[in-house]
Design an enzyme around this catalytic site. Structure first.
Site, PDB file in Angstrom:
ATOM      1  NE  ARG A   1      17.414  -8.904  -1.703  1.00  0.00           N
ATOM      2  CZ  ARG A   1      16.505  -8.391  -2.536  1.00  0.00           C
ATOM      3  NH1 ARG A   1      15.449  -9.107  -2.872  1.00  0.00           N
ATOM      4  NH2 ARG A   1      16.641  -7.193  -3.035  1.00  0.00           N
TER       5      ARG A   1
ATOM      6  CG  ASP B   1      10.812  -1.053   3.575  1.00  0.00           C
ATOM      7  OD1 ASP B   1      11.782  -0.399   3.177  1.00  0.00           O
ATOM      8  OD2 ASP B   1       9.945  -1.511   2.803  1.00  0.00           O
TER       9      ASP B   1
ATOM     10  CG  ASP C   1       4.826   4.414 -14.057  1.00  0.00           C
ATOM     11  OD1 ASP C   1       5.100   3.502 -13.253  1.00  0.00           O
ATOM     12  OD2 ASP C   1       4.100   5.376 -13.764  1.00  0.00           O
TER      13      ASP C   1
ATOM     14  NE  ARG D   1       9.469  -3.049  -5.703  1.00  0.00           N
ATOM     15  CZ  ARG D   1      10.459  -3.193  -4.815  1.00  0.00           C
ATOM     16  NH1 ARG D   1      10.850  -4.409  -4.476  1.00  0.00           N
ATOM     17  NH2 ARG D   1      11.057  -2.135  -4.312  1.00  0.00           N
TER      18      ARG D   1
ATOM     19  CE  LYS E   1      17.443  -3.786   1.864  1.00  0.00           C
ATOM     20  NZ  LYS E   1      16.782  -3.461   0.585  1.00  0.00           N
ATOM     21  CG  ASN E   2      16.389   0.244   1.317  1.00  0.00           C
ATOM     22  OD1 ASN E   2      16.974  -0.718   0.802  1.00  0.00           O
ATOM     23  ND2 ASN E   2      15.164   0.172   1.782  1.00  0.00           N
TER      24      ASN E   2
ATOM     25  NE  ARG F   1      11.553  -0.782  -7.772  1.00  0.00           N
ATOM     26  CZ  ARG F   1      10.895  -0.524  -8.898  1.00  0.00           C
ATOM     27  NH1 ARG F   1      10.682  -1.498  -9.750  1.00  0.00           N
ATOM     28  NH2 ARG F   1      10.464   0.693  -9.172  1.00  0.00           N
TER      29      ARG F   1
HETATM   30  C1  EPZ Z   1      12.406   1.673  -2.062  1.00  0.00           C
HETATM   31  O1  EPZ Z   1      11.951   0.898  -3.145  1.00  0.00           O
HETATM   32  C2  EPZ Z   1      13.024   0.690  -1.075  1.00  0.00           C
HETATM   33  N1  EPZ Z   1      14.134  -0.009  -1.719  1.00  0.00           N
HETATM   34  C3  EPZ Z   1      11.976  -0.321  -0.616  1.00  0.00           C
HETATM   35  O2  EPZ Z   1      12.575  -1.152   0.371  1.00  0.00           O
HETATM   36  C4  EPZ Z   1      10.825   0.451   0.036  1.00  0.00           C
HETATM   37  O3  EPZ Z   1       9.808  -0.461   0.412  1.00  0.00           O
HETATM   38  C5  EPZ Z   1      10.257   1.468  -0.961  1.00  0.00           C
HETATM   39  O4  EPZ Z   1      11.316   2.348  -1.401  1.00  0.00           O
HETATM   40  C6  EPZ Z   1       9.149   2.310  -0.365  1.00  0.00           C
HETATM   41  O5  EPZ Z   1       9.626   2.990   0.762  1.00  0.00           O
HETATM   42  C7  EPZ Z   1      15.325   0.625  -1.855  1.00  0.00           C
HETATM   43  O6  EPZ Z   1      15.480   1.774  -1.463  1.00  0.00           O
HETATM   44  C8  EPZ Z   1      16.425  -0.155  -2.492  1.00  0.00           C
HETATM   45  P1  EPZ Z   1       9.106   3.226  -4.671  1.00  0.00           P
HETATM   46  P2  EPZ Z   1      11.447   1.637  -4.499  1.00  0.00           P
HETATM   47  O7  EPZ Z   1       9.609   3.589  -6.027  1.00  0.00           O
HETATM   48  O8  EPZ Z   1      12.260   2.830  -4.751  1.00  0.00           O
HETATM   49  C9  EPZ Z   1       5.277   2.156  -7.269  1.00  0.00           C
HETATM   50  C10 EPZ Z   1      13.180  -3.163   1.409  1.00  0.00           C
HETATM   51  O9  EPZ Z   1      12.500  -4.001   1.999  1.00  0.00           O
HETATM   52  N2  EPZ Z   1       6.057   2.686  -8.408  1.00  0.00           N
HETATM   53  O10 EPZ Z   1       8.931   4.294  -3.640  1.00  0.00           O
HETATM   54  O11 EPZ Z   1      11.338   0.606  -5.547  1.00  0.00           O
HETATM   55  C11 EPZ Z   1       5.858   0.843  -6.769  1.00  0.00           C
HETATM   56  O12 EPZ Z   1       5.373  -0.221  -7.559  1.00  0.00           O
HETATM   57  C12 EPZ Z   1      12.689  -2.564   0.100  1.00  0.00           C
HETATM   58  O13 EPZ Z   1      14.283  -2.705   1.815  1.00  0.00           O
HETATM   59  C13 EPZ Z   1       5.441   2.827  -9.644  1.00  0.00           C
HETATM   60  O14 EPZ Z   1       4.264   2.513  -9.805  1.00  0.00           O
HETATM   61  O15 EPZ Z   1       9.981   2.088  -4.042  1.00  0.00           O
HETATM   62  C14 EPZ Z   1       5.385   0.783  -5.357  1.00  0.00           C
HETATM   63  O16 EPZ Z   1       4.049   0.289  -5.328  1.00  0.00           O
HETATM   64  C15 EPZ Z   1      11.382  -3.195  -0.360  1.00  0.00           C
HETATM   65  N3  EPZ Z   1       6.161   3.303 -10.702  1.00  0.00           N
HETATM   66  C16 EPZ Z   1       5.393   2.255  -4.920  1.00  0.00           C
HETATM   67  O17 EPZ Z   1       5.396   3.024  -6.132  1.00  0.00           O
HETATM   68  C17 EPZ Z   1       7.483   3.653 -10.573  1.00  0.00           C
HETATM   69  O18 EPZ Z   1       8.096   4.110 -11.560  1.00  0.00           O
HETATM   70  C18 EPZ Z   1       6.620   2.617  -4.095  1.00  0.00           C
HETATM   71  O19 EPZ Z   1       7.737   2.417  -4.895  1.00  0.00           O
HETATM   72  C19 EPZ Z   1       8.094   3.499  -9.301  1.00  0.00           C
HETATM   73  C20 EPZ Z   1       7.360   3.024  -8.233  1.00  0.00           C
END
Ligand code: EPZ
Length: 421
Positions: free
Chosen positions: A400, A308, A126, A123, A22-23, A94
């Site tokens: 999903r 995850d 920034d 989420r 999916k991701n 997202r």
């Molecule tokens: C991806 O989300 C995955 N989703 C998530 O899977 C996964 O949990 C996550 O990566 C971490 O591995 C997809 O790929 C579609 P991040 P993403 O940006 O890209 C913070 C699932 O269950 N952050 O690595 O959104 C954020 O809030 C989903 O399949 C900022 O602060 O994850 C989080 O605490 C859930 N500012 C952490 O970083 C930003 O600009 C990780 O986020 C971006 C992120």
């Protein structure tokens, strides 16, 4: 609203085919925006999130043709009509924010709704914004939308990420393929989905080095062409189904499973008393004794233990021998499965990002509620081990990220059925 009813106590036996990730699909699909030539994705998963991404891309004017029951997606953005990703779609998923980089790179403008928070955390975006601004984008937040433009196109730059964000790495990687000059992403995410995206972009003509490491270097090119790309196996679905025989007993072979996708997860399974064996077709899993052993888990960016799979692991540790401590370091609120597991008789104490799980002999079936995608599947798995019947409601979360879960688990002997309300 549908529910899923699981009756525990039946050991599992057989094979489960693991779908495309999916991701990975959710970042490969927006890559079509980088080229006017068609992008064909094979081994695509059949999930509601893919339908949501399809709707978003179609709202921009992308042609999406789904074939072979959704396993093949042909995307073409030669006739774009919009560069605005509307809140109505983005709020549902997202990953819609992954159109930002490609739209800026090829169309030099984008209006993308902020996704808003979700069950597991605020989420923010920034890291995405700071990185794209370093490449010359002008981005302003107005009325909940990011208004972005890059007059004359993006420029290659050194882009240090304060945190190895998966989505930000994907947005910058896609944007950099058409930027003028060289981009170096520092502290890049190393997830297999990033590697898969880089492979796909390279087959479209992009010049990329270092994917899978913390430093990715991209030499911008004038245009990208057509490509056909197989979506990588879903390591989270893989890890989820590897746990099924640990809950229920028996032995399951996960077809398409690869050790390199689940390295740190398998280390934890080994410590918990679970055998994982490589076969010519995938990974075979069986617990060594009737009861798993307690292990401590801390979620990290790849190649650490994946966030995850944290909910699924917690559910398994509820009946392990001993006390386990789980630390969730990626999201600020990802223990919502704990109260539901407690309803089933688990002994869990949550303090901030730390959950302490004291293993009990057996869980008891109960009506429980899904709150987010991975929490919902942890409840299904817990139902496989519990005494009696577990009814999981709000399973739209489940659909999903898991295709036909009740069919895949029934095929290996689980007593599970979907009940329409
Ligand atoms: C991806 O989300 C995955 N989703 C998530 O899977 C996964 O949990 C996550 O990566 C971490 O591995 C997809 O790929 C579609 P991040 P993403 O940006 O890209 C913070 C699932 O269950 N952050 O690595 O959104 C954020 O809030 C989903 O399949 C900022 O602060 O994850 C989080 O605490 C859930 N500012 C952490 O970083 C930003 O600009 C990780 O986020 C971006 C992120």
């Amino acid at each position: 609203m549908d529910s899923i009813v699981v009756t525990g106590g039946t050991p599992l036996k057989g094979k489960i085919a693991i779908a495309g990730a999916k991701n990975a699909a959710l970042t490969l699909m927006p890559a079509t925006l980088l080229s006017e030539e068609p992008l064909t994705l094979t081994n695509a998963p059949r999930l509601s999130d893919i339908k949501t991404m399809t709707a978003l891309l179609q709202s921009l004017g992308v042609e999406v043709t789904s074939m072979q029951d959704g396993k093949v997606q042909v995307l073409s953005s030669h006739a774009m009509t919009s560069t605005t990703a509307d809140y109505e779609i983005v709020r549902k998923m997202r990953a819609s924010n992954l159109v930002l980089g490609p739209l800026l790179a090829r169309h030099h403008r984008a209006v993308v709704s902020l996704p808003g928070g979700c069950a597991i955390g605020a989420r923010p975006m920034d890291i995405h914004v700071t990185a794209l601004e370093a490449m010359g984008a002008e981005i302003e937040l107005k009325d909940g939308y990011l208004h972005a433009k890059a007059p004359g196109g993006l420029k290659g730059a050194k882009v240090p990420l304060r945190f190895a964000s998966v989505g930000a790495t994907e947005n910058v990687l896609m944007a950099a393929t058409l930027a003028k000059g060289t981009t170096v992403i520092e502290n890049a995410a190393r997830e297999p989905e990033i590697v898969d995206l880089a492979k796909c972009l390279r087959s479209m003509g992009a010049q990329i080095e270092g994917e899978g490491t913390s430093t990715i270097t991209i030499q911008g090119v004038d245009r990208l062409g057509a490509a056909t790309h197989p979506v990588v196996t879903d390591r989270i679905e893989l890890g989820t189904y590897m746990l099924a025989p640990v809950f229920a007993g028996g032995e399951v072979e996960c077809l398409g499973g690869r050790l390199d996708l689940v390295g740190s997860f398998v280390e934890k399974l080994d410590a918990a008393g679970v055998d994982v064996t490589e076969t010519p077709d995938g990974l075979k899993v069986k617990r060594r004794t009737d009861r798993a052993k307690a292990v401590d888990v801390t979620t990290e960016v790849f190649p650490g233990f994946p966030t995850d799979l944290q909910a699924q692991m917690m559910a398994m540790l509820c009946t392990a021998e001993g006390t386990s401590v789980l630390e969730e370091k990626i999201f600020e609120n990802r223990f919502m499965h704990a109260p539901e597991l407690i309803r089933m008789g688990a002994d869990i104490e949550v303090h901030g990002g730390i959950a302490t799980v004291r293993g009990v002999e057996r869980l008891k079936g109960a009506p429980v509620m899904a709150t987010d995608l991975r929490a919902s599947v942890s409840l299904i798995l817990a139902g496989l081990a519990a005494e009696g019947e577990t009814t999981v409601s709000r399973i739209y979360h489940l659909d999903r990220g898991y295709e036909h879960i009740e069919e895949k688990l029934s095929a290996v002997g689980a007593k599970i059925e979907r009940v329409s309300a």
